[in-house]
Write an enzyme that holds these catalytic residues in place. Structure first.
Site, short mmCIF file in Angstrom:
data_model
loop_
_atom_site.label_atom_id
_atom_site.label_comp_id
_atom_site.label_asym_id
_atom_site.label_seq_id
_atom_site.Cartn_x
_atom_site.Cartn_y
_atom_site.Cartn_z
N GLY A 164 19.28 56.05 -16.96
CA GLY A 164 20.39 55.66 -16.10
C GLY A 164 20.10 56.10 -14.68
O GLY A 164 19.37 55.43 -13.94
N SER A 165 20.60 57.28 -14.31
CA SER A 165 20.27 57.83 -12.99
C SER A 165 18.77 58.03 -12.86
O SER A 165 18.19 57.84 -11.80
CB SER A 165 21.01 59.15 -12.77
OG SER A 165 22.38 58.91 -12.48
N TRP B 87 23.91 47.85 -19.45
CA TRP B 87 24.62 47.59 -18.18
C TRP B 87 24.04 46.38 -17.47
O TRP B 87 24.02 46.32 -16.26
CB TRP B 87 24.60 48.80 -17.24
CG TRP B 87 25.12 50.04 -17.89
CD1 TRP B 87 24.46 51.21 -18.05
CD2 TRP B 87 26.40 50.21 -18.50
NE1 TRP B 87 25.24 52.11 -18.73
CE2 TRP B 87 26.45 51.52 -19.02
CE3 TRP B 87 27.52 49.38 -18.68
CZ2 TRP B 87 27.55 52.02 -19.70
CZ3 TRP B 87 28.62 49.87 -19.36
CH2 TRP B 87 28.62 51.19 -19.85
N GLU C 44 20.63 45.71 -3.37
CA GLU C 44 21.76 45.82 -4.28
C GLU C 44 22.80 46.78 -3.72
O GLU C 44 24.00 46.52 -3.75
CB GLU C 44 21.30 46.32 -5.66
CG GLU C 44 22.46 46.49 -6.63
CD GLU C 44 22.05 46.99 -8.01
OE1 GLU C 44 20.89 47.38 -8.18
OE2 GLU C 44 22.91 47.00 -8.90
#
Lengths: 373, 376
Positions: free
Chosen positions: B139-140, B164, B248
């Site tokens: 994730g991170s 996600w 993004e």
């Protein structure tokens, strides 16, 4: 919102000049520690003139540079960064705007250009900024006027050749109509030269039957609100720009400290608890600077949203400068509480500039009012 | 009249003539957003017409080169166009991760052939893209990703799982980070493009606290990808990935702008304490709007720090969360009614400071790359 090459050049000139001649040691601390009554150096003000900086807001027809609020903001950010005490904002930007287009401009612009004249603005009558509440009474008497009342927080009033003073010639406090601007010679009124928290000086002025000739009137009798608002707007945008400089100066000093101070065998800048606060502060300063440039752009183009943007800029810049100074002291730890270290001076300056021409709450309220809620 | 003035007049007239009245109505819900793609069903003729005329003019991507389906506008002209679109309240003709994310990366890292093939499809809204970045264990710490792409001579064989993935169940193609080497963490990643209809690709929507499912889990089971569908060099996909993340983050920061208007003017708060909180918010929101304009100019002029989208993303998303909190407060008990848009928007906004890199990751990036703090 990119700077032109000319603007970048001006910024560089101002940055070099103020980092050197305008430094904290040479100006702020020097005048504070020698208990100077003016709170600033006249020699430096003349140097502003020699560099042409005093003419930024003065029209070319009067020998000035005829530049705009963006250029003023660039210089003021450097002034803020170095905490340089000077009449640049109050005389060169605010008073110059208040007398623009009147006979007083012909009289005083040459002195401002050469860095010899100092002009002050007297608006506030209570502890909080409320220009439409002007009550200082000006009654017609013979060929002139007689003034009775009080002003306070008039920056540099005791050092000024004239004090541009907002007085009421008709209507009552709360009315924007009925205000008149007067050019009051310093010796005409009783001035208590007050030393503020940042060692800058502001006058508490008592008008006790002060008699003025008709030609002391700046612009139109009863029509002072428009020029006063124009002067206050450039003053607010200017103070906001100076606050961005104060914030950036305090932050730079603090970030340097994070890179050099060791505790627990580590540079304190390695601690994420401090890194995140530093990064947040960096972003807030960038945002405040953008708001100031936007306000300057709106003032320059005479956009009818200029009032709104000026208040956004002043509120945001004051907020962020306060954050920068508070974080600066906290992250410096004990040394930040000492008079010997410069970081505390940023806190003092930020507080005074934050109050000048309306504080955060005044301008948030104005933003709400201008947005019809 | 200046050239820009003439452009403004021309643009205004064209928009007046070509933007259907229906497309000037505020969007009622997310369902009013046009995403395009192979399987897109237009909500109305007006929605179709608006996309077609804007794409025809290159104005779905005003600042891309004309050769790739763009409008070839200068940054100044692009701002004028944006202002004129805002003036009549026209809807964005196309929402697209192809435009906001993949396109800029292809413009920088793609081969001429890839640009000529993929970019016009993006500009015209013909292909809808999704982003295969996060994984259950990455994730991170995105560069820790494990989805494997093996070199099988004439193709890549992809196996693994993403999570996600926004609208993976509705997307036509995916841009996907894969591990092509385990020798180095960041130096073993490759950036692949492939069709979501390829055998072995499957998706499963994730139900969020908002009651909606904008995200999916995406599974790859022996997915064969042609060898030429790599962007940039093999094992150097991290450079492409980071560059794309900048775009993004810039896109996500835009949510800091909200609808562009004053929150106080919209809410008319009667309670003086709430009015004060909203006025403080409006100051921050307008200042952020100025920052957004300045950032766009600096970014396009190459004067912005490469890590500055992280600052923008952090500020914009935190602001949007605060906006939603204040809207909930101003709405009172009515804002809690589940059928309304309000509570779902509020709940959804909590993800803003997580997706695209958490606020904490953005602050790490600013501390390290902009402030150059030690050990960051």
């Amino acid at each position: 919102m990119l700077l032109t090459d000319d603007q970048k050049m001006l910024q560089e000139t101002a940055a070099n000049f103020l980092a050197d001649e305008g430094s904290i040691a040479k100006q702020y601390r020097h005048w504070r520690d020698t208990h100077c009554e003016d709170g600033f150096g006249h020699a430096l003000w003349k140097q502003f003139g020699e560099l042409g900086l005093t003419g930024i807001a003065i029209p070319e027809s009067h020998g000035g540079l005829g530049l705009g609020a963006t250029e003023a903001a660039l210089v003021l950010e450097e002034i803020g960064r170095n905490l340089t005490p000077s009449p640049f904002l109050t005389t060169g930007i605010v008073a110059a705007k208040a007398i623009e287009g009147t006979a007083h401009a012909d009289r005083w612009y040459p002195g401002i250009l050469s860095g010899e004249a100092v002009l002050a603005l007297a608006v506030d009558e209570g502890p909080r900024h409320a220009p439409d509440q002007t009550a200082l009474d000006a009654k017609r008497q013979g060929n002139g006027f007689i003034l009775n009342g009080h002003k306070q927080f008039a920056v540099h009033a005791a050092s000024a050749d004239i004090i541009v003073t907002a007085a009421r010639t008709s209507g009552s406090p709360g009315d924007s109509n009925g205000i008149t601007l007067f050019a009051v010679p310093r010796d005409a009124a009783a001035i208590d030269n007050v030393n503020l928290a940042d060692s800058s000086k502001a006058g508490r002025i008592t008008f006790d039957n002060v008699e003025l000739d008709a030609d002391a009137v700046i612009g139109e009798v009863d029509g002072g609100w428009a020029p006063l608002s124009r002067a206050l707007n450039v003053g607010r945008a200017g103070a906001a720009a100076e606050l961005v400089g104060v914030a950036a100066g305090a932050a730079a000093m603090t970030f340097d400290y994070l890179r050099t101070r060791k505790q627990f065998g580590k540079l304190i800048g390695e601690f994420q608890a401090l890194q995140h606060r530093a990064a947040h502060l960096y972003g807030e300063i960038e945002i405040a600077r953008a708001a100031v440039l936007k306000a300057a752009q709106m003032l320059g183009s005479g956009d009818d949203r200029a009032d709104l943007w000026v208040s956004v800029a002043k509120a945001k810049a004051a907020d962020v400068a306060s954050l920068a100074a508070r974080e600066g002291i906290q992250m410096h730890g004990g040394i930040g509480m000492t008079d010997e270290h410069d970081i505390g001076l940023y806190l003092k300056r930020e507080a005074v500039l934050g109050e000048l021409f309306g504080d955060v709450y005044y301008h948030r309220n104005r933003v709400a009012g201008l947005s019809c809620y | 009249m200046t050239d820009l003035g003439a452009f403004r007049a021309e643009t205004r007239a064209w928009l007046e003539a070509n933007c259907p009245a229906e497309m000037r109505q505020p969007m009622r819900s997310e369902a009013d957003m046009c995403w395009g793609g192979r399987d897109w069903t237009f909500q109305s003729d007006a929605q179709r017409h608006w996309l077609e005329v804007m794409a025809e003019r290159g104005w779905t991507v005003p600042d891309w080169p004309k050769d790739y389906g763009g409008g070839g506008l200068t940054p100044e002209q692009a701002i004028v166009l944006k202002e004129e679109i805002a003036r009549i309240g026209a809807r964005q003709p196309l929402y697209s991760f192809g435009i906001s994310m993949l396109g800029p990366a292809l413009l920088k890292f793609g081969t001429e052939e890839q640009k000529c093939h993929y970019l016009p499809q993006i500009a015209g809204g013909e292909i809808r893209w999704c982003q295969g970045y996060s994984e259950p264990g990455a994730g991170s710490d995105l560069a820790g990703l494990q989805t494997k792409a093996e070199d099988k001579g004439d193709h890549w064989l992809v196996n693994g799982q993403k999570v996600w993935t926004s609208y993976a169940d509705k997307a036509d193609w995916i841009f996907c980070l894969t591990r092509t080497s385990t020798e180095s963490k960041q130096g073993g990643i490759s950036f692949l493009l492939f069709d979501m209809k390829t055998p072995g690709v499957s998706t499963r929507p994730i139900l969020l606290i908002s009651g909606n499912s904008p995200f999916c889990e995406t599974f790859f089971d022996d997915v064969k990808v042609p060898k030429d569908q790599v962007v940039g060099e093999v094992n150097k996909g991290w450079d492409v990935a980071k560059y794309l993340l900048g775009h993004e983050r810039e896109m996500i920061s835009g949510m800091g702008l909200g609808g562009g208007g004053s929150l106080g003017a919209a809410m008319k708060p009667a309670d003086p304490m709430l009015r004060a909180a909203i006025a403080a918010f409006d100051v921050d929101a307008l200042a952020f709007q100025a920052m957004s304009e300045r950032f766009t100019s600096l970014w396009k002029a190459g004067e912005a720090h490469p890590a500055s989208p992280s600052m923008m993303k952090y500020a914009g998303t935190e602001l949007n969360k605060r906006r939603n909190e204040l809207m909930m407060a101003a709405g009172g008990s009515e804002a809690l009614e589940w059928v309304a848009k309000q509570p779902r928007d509020w709940l959804r906004s909590k993800g803003n400071s997580i997706e695209g890199g958490t606020s904490e990751v953005q602050l790490n990036i600013v501390a390290k790359h902009i402030l150059r703090l030690p050990g960051a």
